[in-house]
Design an enzyme around this catalytic site. Structure first.
Site, PDB file in Angstrom:
ATOM      1  N   TYR A   1       0.942  -1.145  -0.078  1.00 55.30           N
ATOM      2  CA  TYR A   1      -0.051  -0.190  -0.020  1.00 55.30           C
ATOM      3  C   TYR A   1       0.901   1.266  -0.034  1.00 55.30           C
ATOM      4  O   TYR A   1       0.078   2.569  -0.031  1.00 55.30           O
ATOM      5  CB  TYR A   1      -0.869   0.147   1.220  1.00 55.30           C
ATOM      6  CG  TYR A   1      -1.865  -1.368   1.135  1.00 55.30           C
ATOM      7  CD1 TYR A   1      -2.767  -1.342   0.246  1.00 55.30           C
ATOM      8  CD2 TYR A   1      -1.718  -2.221   2.154  1.00 55.30           C
ATOM      9  CE1 TYR A   1      -3.899  -2.403   0.321  1.00 55.30           C
ATOM     10  CE2 TYR A   1      -2.716  -3.274   2.005  1.00 55.30           C
ATOM     11  CZ  TYR A   1      -3.581  -3.342   1.228  1.00 55.30           C
ATOM     12  OH  TYR A   1      -4.339  -4.298   1.162  1.00 55.30           O
TER      13      TYR A   1
ATOM     14  N   HIS B   1      -8.364   1.758  -5.878  1.00 58.18           N
ATOM     15  CA  HIS B   1      -7.498   0.888  -5.081  1.00 58.18           C
ATOM     16  C   HIS B   1      -6.240   0.998  -5.220  1.00 58.18           C
ATOM     17  O   HIS B   1      -5.820   1.446  -6.201  1.00 58.18           O
ATOM     18  CB  HIS B   1      -7.985  -0.502  -5.521  1.00 58.18           C
ATOM     19  CG  HIS B   1      -9.286  -1.249  -5.413  1.00 58.18           C
ATOM     20  ND1 HIS B   1      -9.675  -1.776  -4.000  1.00 58.18           N
ATOM     21  CD2 HIS B   1     -10.386  -1.099  -6.011  1.00 58.18           C
ATOM     22  CE1 HIS B   1     -11.073  -1.882  -3.890  1.00 58.18           C
ATOM     23  NE2 HIS B   1     -11.346  -1.489  -5.172  1.00 58.18           N
TER      24      HIS B   1
END
EC number: 4.2.1.10
Length: 145
Positions: free
Chosen positions: A24, A102
């Site tokens: 991430y 995302h």
């Protein structure tokens, strides 16, 4: 008066910067919020930036955006893969444009992440580009408004 775009973030995104930075990235959600506010200002938009780990709260905010907002940038987190309720909430506010974001490339991850329940009812999806995906989503919304 500037149009308001809701930037809604789902479960576990409050842990960005600490949680799996290899997937991430190292930016925190506060960093992403600052990036979104700067990008929105340059596009003549205002941002209502929120995060919740609770599906019902996200649904309430989608409904609120349907009444008060010009569009939504939605990072549903894992709920995107499982939530018929989010799908239905997005459908309920149509034709309000929703761009799904995302941070990671969901198609390069575990098979259960390859499909989202929300994809069929959003205007578009940006995945795998990290935090810049939010800025790109704001640009896409600005072009539609």
């Amino acid at each position: 008066m500037a149009k308001t775009v809701y930037v809604l973030n789902g479960p576990n995104l409050n842990t960005l910067g600490k949680r799996e930075p290899g997937i991430y990235g190292g930016k925190t959600l506060a960093d992403i919020e600052a990036d979104c506010r700067a990008a929105a200002a340059g596009l003549g938009l205002e941002v209502e930036f929120r995060q919740s780990n609770h599906e019902g709260m996200l649904i309430d905010w989608i409904h609120e955006a349907g009444e008060r907002g010009a569009g939504i940038v939605l990072n549903p987190g894992a709920y995107g893969h499982t939530s018929i309720a989010l799908h239905d909430a997005i459908r309920a506010v149509s034709p309000l444009p929703v761009i799904e974001v995302h941070l990671s490339n969901i198609h390069a991850r575990e098979p259960f992440r390859h499909r989202t329940m929300t994809a069929p009812v959003v205007a578009g999806m940006i995945c795998g580009l990290g935090p810049i995906g939010y800025t790109l989503a704001l640009q896409a919304l600005a072009a539609r408004l």
